[in-house]
Design a protein around this motif. Structure first.
Motif, PDB file in Angstrom:
ATOM      1  N   MET A 210       0.925  -1.534  -0.112  1.00 57.25           N
ATOM      2  CA  MET A 210      -0.331   0.451   0.236  1.00 57.25           C
ATOM      3  C   MET A 210       0.987   1.314   0.050  1.00 57.25           C
ATOM      4  N   ARG A 211       2.158   1.342   1.015  1.00 54.54           N
ATOM      5  CA  ARG A 211       2.380   2.170   1.341  1.00 54.54           C
ATOM      6  C   ARG A 211       3.397   2.726  -0.084  1.00 54.54           C
ATOM      7  N   LYS A 212       3.994   1.698  -0.821  1.00 52.49           N
ATOM      8  CA  LYS A 212       4.811   1.894  -2.207  1.00 52.49           C
ATOM      9  C   LYS A 212       3.812   2.019  -3.362  1.00 52.49           C
ATOM     10  N   GLY A 213       3.210   1.392  -3.782  1.00 51.23           N
ATOM     11  CA  GLY A 213       1.916   1.691  -4.654  1.00 51.23           C
ATOM     12  C   GLY A 213       1.118   2.904  -4.361  1.00 51.23           C
ATOM     13  N   THR A 214       1.456   3.762  -3.378  1.00 50.93           N
ATOM     14  CA  THR A 214       0.538   4.804  -3.333  1.00 50.93           C
ATOM     15  C   THR A 214       1.495   6.036  -3.027  1.00 50.93           C
ATOM     16  N   GLU A 215       3.008   5.973  -3.056  1.00 52.29           N
ATOM     17  CA  GLU A 215       3.752   6.970  -3.573  1.00 52.29           C
ATOM     18  C   GLU A 215       3.902   6.467  -4.856  1.00 52.29           C
ATOM     19  N   ILE A 216       4.411   5.252  -5.457  1.00 52.49           N
ATOM     20  CA  ILE A 216       4.260   5.192  -6.999  1.00 52.49           C
ATOM     21  C   ILE A 216       3.529   5.726  -7.983  1.00 52.49           C
ATOM     22  N   GLU A 217       1.603   5.439  -7.252  1.00 52.32           N
ATOM     23  CA  GLU A 217       0.809   6.218  -8.065  1.00 52.32           C
ATOM     24  C   GLU A 217       0.969   8.080  -7.885  1.00 52.32           C
ATOM     25  N   LYS A 218       1.199   8.760  -6.556  1.00 53.18           N
ATOM     26  CA  LYS A 218       1.281   9.751  -6.625  1.00 53.18           C
ATOM     27  C   LYS A 218       2.338  11.121  -7.581  1.00 53.18           C
ATOM     28  N   MET A 219       4.186   9.077  -8.025  1.00 51.35           N
ATOM     29  CA  MET A 219       4.977  10.502  -8.000  1.00 51.35           C
ATOM     30  C   MET A 219       4.182  10.150 -10.066  1.00 51.35           C
ATOM     31  N   ARG A 220       3.502   8.827 -10.756  1.00 50.66           N
ATOM     32  CA  ARG A 220       3.571   9.291 -11.848  1.00 50.66           C
ATOM     33  C   ARG A 220       2.152  10.324 -12.017  1.00 50.66           C
ATOM     34  N   LEU A 221       1.558  10.566 -11.074  1.00 53.98           N
ATOM     35  CA  LEU A 221       0.150  11.632 -11.124  1.00 53.98           C
ATOM     36  C   LEU A 221       1.488  12.904 -11.517  1.00 53.98           C
ATOM     37  N   THR A 222       2.502  13.294 -10.265  1.00 50.74           N
ATOM     38  CA  THR A 222       3.125  14.677 -11.011  1.00 50.74           C
ATOM     39  C   THR A 222       4.119  14.053 -12.141  1.00 50.74           C
ATOM     40  N   VAL A 223       4.354  13.209 -12.463  1.00 51.43           N
ATOM     41  CA  VAL A 223       4.596  13.520 -13.889  1.00 51.43           C
ATOM     42  C   VAL A 223       4.052  13.709 -15.191  1.00 51.43           C
ATOM     43  N   LYS A 224       2.737  12.635 -14.760  1.00 51.29           N
ATOM     44  CA  LYS A 224       1.500  13.202 -15.775  1.00 51.29           C
ATOM     45  C   LYS A 224       1.551  14.710 -15.897  1.00 51.29           C
ATOM     46  N   LYS A 225       0.870  15.976 -15.127  1.00 50.80           N
ATOM     47  CA  LYS A 225       0.937  16.688 -14.492  1.00 50.80           C
ATOM     48  C   LYS A 225       1.788  17.826 -15.159  1.00 50.80           C
ATOM     49  N   THR A 226       3.220  17.318 -14.630  1.00 48.08           N
ATOM     50  CA  THR A 226       3.956  18.390 -15.278  1.00 48.08           C
ATOM     51  C   THR A 226       4.626  17.829 -17.370  1.00 48.08           C
ATOM     52  N   LYS A 227       3.826  16.345 -17.590  1.00 47.94           N
ATOM     53  CA  LYS A 227       3.719  17.084 -19.148  1.00 47.94           C
ATOM     54  C   LYS A 227       2.472  17.926 -19.807  1.00 47.94           C
ATOM     55  N   ALA A 228       1.666  18.255 -19.049  1.00 47.50           N
ATOM     56  CA  ALA A 228       0.336  18.705 -19.888  1.00 47.50           C
ATOM     57  C   ALA A 228       0.756  19.914 -19.719  1.00 47.50           C
ATOM     58  N   LYS A 229       1.603  20.689 -18.617  1.00 44.74           N
ATOM     59  CA  LYS A 229       2.067  21.761 -18.474  1.00 44.74           C
ATOM     60  C   LYS A 229       2.641  21.961 -19.357  1.00 44.74           C
ATOM     61  N   VAL A 230       3.886  21.270 -18.970  1.00 38.08           N
ATOM     62  CA  VAL A 230       5.423  21.413 -20.767  1.00 38.08           C
ATOM     63  C   VAL A 230       4.394  21.465 -21.818  1.00 38.08           C
ATOM     64  N   ILE A 231       3.347  20.278 -22.552  1.00 37.11           N
ATOM     65  CA  ILE A 231       2.689  20.479 -23.466  1.00 37.11           C
ATOM     66  C   ILE A 231       2.150  21.738 -23.597  1.00 37.11           C
ATOM     67  N   GLU A 232       1.047  22.534 -23.036  1.00 44.60           N
ATOM     68  CA  GLU A 232       0.656  23.459 -23.373  1.00 44.60           C
ATOM     69  C   GLU A 232       1.485  25.000 -23.497  1.00 44.60           C
ATOM     70  N   LYS A 233       2.253  24.940 -22.057  1.00 40.39           N
ATOM     71  CA  LYS A 233       2.931  25.968 -22.331  1.00 40.39           C
ATOM     72  C   LYS A 233       3.862  25.842 -24.325  1.00 40.39           C
ATOM     73  N   LEU A 234       4.357  24.402 -24.389  1.00 33.32           N
ATOM     74  CA  LEU A 234       5.139  24.524 -25.841  1.00 33.32           C
ATOM     75  C   LEU A 234       4.422  24.628 -27.092  1.00 33.32           C
ATOM     76  N   ALA A 235       3.169  24.307 -26.902  1.00 36.40           N
ATOM     77  CA  ALA A 235       1.526  24.591 -27.801  1.00 36.40           C
ATOM     78  C   ALA A 235       1.137  26.602 -27.635  1.00 36.40           C
ATOM     79  N   SER A 236       1.493  27.159 -26.909  1.00 36.00           N
ATOM     80  CA  SER A 236       0.707  28.249 -26.549  1.00 36.00           C
ATOM     81  C   SER A 236       1.743  29.072 -26.534  1.00 36.00           C
TER      82      SER A 236
END
Length: 236
Positions: A210-236
């Protein structure tokens, strides 16, 4: 805070390694061999431990699902999802070990016996729950929709446990909580100690996952958000 979390994970891991070896020693060397089932009975310790952790995992899903229905947050959504994935894993182990037990005890891999059927239904509910979580759309709506599946699955857990009592099946043995003294069929003291140790070890393993899975999911979500911001910035 992160250092403290990492320390807890290390302590859990250091406890788990010897606990698994002790559990194997208790199961295969220390505890006696059951007279009727023979060596096959040893699978009982892993079967019951896996079933217990599956039930625990789905209760955790139900808990976070109720909270999510009241107010969805990413943390609650992640905890419920990781616990559901872990619960499906241990339900699968319980089903497979139960089939191996059934082949030896009933001379068949599968029978439409109440405990097995309700467990299989529980497994399907949580597989559906995991599919719902991966739907496209606003995550708050998906979180609430999947929470409904999570609560339905959680309600099914007591039905699975009580199935062999309500439908009075004679195939699945009732080891505890039956008869005047509530002892059921009972087991030898060495077997009981081994069973409790295995349940404790597998529960500890669930907490670690549970602890490791939660940690990995939070990291995956952070990467996903960062990726979306970078794409949005490049598109603008």
């Amino acid at each position: 805070m992160k250092q403290q979390s990492s320390l807890i994970d290390r302590i859990l891991f250091l406890c788990l390694v010897p606990a698994f070896f002790i559990a194997l020693y208790l199961v295969f060397i220390w505890s006696p061999i059951e007279k009727q089932m023979g060596v096959t009975q040893k699978i009982f310790y892993f079967h019951v431990g896996s079933a217990w952790v599956a039930f625990l995992a789905f209760f955790v899903v139900g808990f976070y699902s109720v909270l999510t229905l009241r107010r969805p947050t990413e943390s609650r959504f992640i905890h419920a999802g990781v616990s559901a994935e872990t619960g499906v894993l241990f339900t699968t182990i319980a089903l497979v070990t139960g089939m191996i037990w059934g082949k030896s005890a009933w001379n068949t891999w599968w029978t439409w016996e109440p405990r097995l059927v309700t467990t299989l239904i529980l497994w399907f509910i949580y597989v559906a729950y995991l599919f719902v979580r991966r739907m496209e759309g606003a995550w708050e709506k998906i979180a609430k929709l999947s929470a409904v599946f999570g609560i339905i699955g959680c309600i099914n857990v007591p039905i699975v446990f009580m199935a062999i009592r309500w439908w009075n099946t004679k195939l699945h043995p009732i080891v505890f909580g039956e008869g005047k003294n509530q002892k059921g069929g009972g087991i030898e003291p060495e077997m009981l100690i081994t069973l409790l140790f295995c349940i404790g070890t597998i529960t500890l393993f669930y907490i670690f996952l549970m602890r490791k899975g939660t940690e990995i999911e939070k990291m995956r979500l952070t990467v996903k958000k960062t990726k979306a911001k970078v794409i949005e910035k490049l598109a603008s």
